[in-house]
Design a protein around this motif. Structure first.
Motif, mmCIF file in Angstrom:
data_model
loop_
_atom_site.group_PDB
_atom_site.id
_atom_site.type_symbol
_atom_site.label_atom_id
_atom_site.label_comp_id
_atom_site.label_asym_id
_atom_site.label_seq_id
_atom_site.Cartn_x
_atom_site.Cartn_y
_atom_site.Cartn_z
ATOM 1 N N ASN A 1 0.807 -1.213 0.000
ATOM 2 C CA ASN A 1 0.000 0.000 0.000
ATOM 3 C C ASN A 1 0.845 1.270 0.000
ATOM 4 O OD1 ASN A 1 -2.534 -1.263 -0.057
ATOM 5 N ND2 ASN A 1 -2.391 -1.701 2.116
ATOM 6 N N GLY A 2 2.161 1.121 0.174
ATOM 7 C CA GLY A 2 3.054 2.266 0.149
ATOM 8 C C GLY A 2 2.934 3.194 1.349
ATOM 9 N N LYS A 3 2.332 2.708 2.425
ATOM 10 C CA LYS A 3 2.149 3.554 3.611
ATOM 11 C C LYS A 3 3.134 3.221 4.730
ATOM 12 C CE LYS A 3 -2.704 4.229 2.583
ATOM 13 N NZ LYS A 3 -4.083 3.975 2.998
ATOM 14 N N GLY A 4 3.879 2.141 4.582
ATOM 15 C CA GLY A 4 4.856 1.771 5.586
ATOM 16 C C GLY A 4 4.284 1.163 6.855
ATOM 17 N N LEU A 5 3.029 0.764 6.835
ATOM 18 C CA LEU A 5 2.420 0.153 8.014
ATOM 19 C C LEU A 5 2.764 -1.336 8.060
ATOM 20 C CD1 LEU A 5 -1.078 1.862 7.749
ATOM 21 C CD2 LEU A 5 0.820 2.498 9.250
ATOM 22 N N PRO A 6 2.941 -1.910 9.256
ATOM 23 C CA PRO A 6 3.315 -3.328 9.350
ATOM 24 C C PRO A 6 2.373 -4.268 8.600
ATOM 25 C CG PRO A 6 3.475 -2.279 11.498
ATOM 26 C CD PRO A 6 2.844 -1.270 10.573
#
Length: 121
Positions: A35-40
């Protein structure tokens, strides 16, 4: 033109699979931030086929199918042939379209497609 063709996607989804499915040879499996958000929770395994820059995000079922067929190391799947089809799966109480990956019998080592930079013996 279909709406989903208007938006470029970095990964395939079920609407990208032709009605008869397709066959391909696995070139790599990598963990990516889908998703390109850097969330785990956004880190997912992504499967790529030889000659294609777009990947398939692997759900647990497809990942386990590949693991069962080729062993516990992702490296064992590299160079192996799979069939990719459209399917349907239960998600949050309703049937939704999905990508189904079916591993094919391991290729004969003499007929395996060489990886880029490798030469066939």
């Amino acid at each position: 033109m279909q709406w989903d063709q208007l938006y470029k996607k970095g990964y395939y989804n079920s609407s990208d699979i032709p009605p008869g499915g397709l066959h391909g040879v696995i070139s790599k499996i990598e963990v990516e931030d889908v998703n390109g958000k850097g969330l785990p929770g956004d880190l997912k395994p992504v499967l790529y086929l030889h000659g294609d820059e777009k990947g398939f995000v692997l759900n647990r079922t497809n990942g386990l199918q590949i693991c069962e067929a080729y062993g516990p190391l992702t490296e064992n799947a590299i160079g192996q042939e799979i069939k990719i089809t459209q399917g349907r799966v239960m998600f949050q109480g309703r049937l939704v379209p999905c990508v189904q990956i079916t591993p094919l019998p391991p290729l004969d080592p003499d007929k395996t497609v060489p990886m880029p930079g490798q030469r066939q013996v």
